[in-house]
Design a protein around this motif. Structure first.
Motif, PDB file in Angstrom:
ATOM      1  N   ALA A   1       0.829  -1.197   0.000  1.00 58.36           N
ATOM      2  CA  ALA A   1       0.000   0.000   0.000  1.00 58.36           C
ATOM      3  C   ALA A   1       0.871   1.258   0.000  1.00 58.36           C
ATOM      4  O   ALA A   1       0.626   2.200  -0.744  1.00 58.36           O
TER       5      ALA A   1
ATOM      6  N   GLU B   1      -4.000  -0.973  -2.821  1.00 56.79           N
ATOM      7  CA  GLU B   1      -4.785  -0.023  -2.029  1.00 56.79           C
ATOM      8  C   GLU B   1      -5.585  -0.746  -0.963  1.00 56.79           C
ATOM      9  O   GLU B   1      -6.122  -1.808  -1.211  1.00 56.79           O
TER      10      GLU B   1
ATOM     11  N   SER C   1      -3.269  -1.972  -7.612  1.00 54.06           N
ATOM     12  CA  SER C   1      -3.537  -0.725  -8.325  1.00 54.06           C
ATOM     13  C   SER C   1      -3.313  -0.931  -9.814  1.00 54.06           C
ATOM     14  O   SER C   1      -2.324  -1.490 -10.224  1.00 54.06           O
TER      15      SER C   1
ATOM     16  N   ARG D   1      -8.332  11.389  -3.120  1.00 56.29           N
ATOM     17  CA  ARG D   1      -8.894  10.089  -3.486  1.00 56.29           C
ATOM     18  C   ARG D   1     -10.341  10.054  -3.041  1.00 56.29           C
ATOM     19  O   ARG D   1     -10.777  10.902  -2.266  1.00 56.29           O
TER      20      ARG D   1
END
Lengths: 143, 143
Positions: B66, B72, B86, B128
DNA sequence: TTTCTTGCAAAAGCTTTGCACACCG
DNA sequence: CGGTGTGCAAAGCTTTTGCAAGAAA
């Protein structure tokens, strides 16, 4: 009586559960506090006026609020469960500042509509959703 | 080398961290598995072929993924952290079936655009977001 | 009185950490 | 070699649960 209070007491009655002093105290405090409190934060506030109240009771009661529909559980990614009182009207989503922790609420019917469309495309029947935007709030992005 | 593998090994090099046998094994398995695995699920899979691998190593390694940006973290509300590799390309959101647990991914640029607009209105700089739609999938809503 | 609640402490999940040994560079 | 990483077990956190005593209906 405030609509959420009535809602809750109706729920208790309907389920054969009891109205207790603790539930009243916790609900009062819950409604008086800023939204998105964690169980622990609420517990600490309650303790100031009602030192005898138990941790477990707060947990159980908040879960009960969620079941009854007068509150909703939220998970923002720190390990804690947070609760928000339901307006029962429109749903809203969140802007979360990753620097100062501020939480803003917003609502956009156009987004909701697109969500429904997406769900339909995939044959889903949506019952609820969660939309969170993470970033820097106006203050924190100034620096 | 697969792009995510390269990415990860670059990250390790840049941080002065080491390429170890375990990290290679875990990354291989992680990339081979369906997305949205919890740490425990991955650990159990790894154990079949590599019984000596430790629980803690899997946790630490996934956190490392991560940090490095090749994976993620996701929290879908059951108490577990899940990881998703990802694509580094477009972000995607999730449709989660509350009956069978199925997770579908989708992406809608129009929704993203509206999110940006909302954020701008509030002075937020978004880094995000998370959008999850919960409900019944096509199969489960048939009955 | 009967059933539900509470408060406490213990237990349960998931995740992190301390430590001694092993490994990478 | 020197600093990282690993595996194990223990500790940490949040949340849940068992139980005897207490309160509501």
């Amino acid at each position: 009586m405030a609509p959420l209070k009535k809602s809750f007491s109706d729920y208790l009655a309907q389920k054969g559960l009891k109205t207790t002093r603790q539930r009243e105290i916790i609900l009062d405090e819950f409604l008086r506090c800023p939204s998105h409190l964690s169980t622990e934060e609420l517990y600490l506030r309650l303790r100031k006026k009602h030192p005898s109240i138990g941790y477990a009771t707060v947990y159980r009661t908040l879960k009960l609020f969620a079941e009854s529909g007068i509150a909703e559980e939220r998970h923002f990614g720190d390990g804690q469960t947070r609760y928000e009182s339901s307006t029962s009207e429109e749903h809203h989503d969140h802007l979360v500042c990753t620097a100062c922790g501020a939480i803003l609420e917003f609502e956009d019917p156009r987004i909701e509509q697109l969500q429904d469309e997406v769900a339909r495309t995939h044959g889903f029947k949506i019952s609820r959703h969660r939309l969170e935007l993470y970033g820097l709030c106006a203050k924190c992005s100034e620096t």
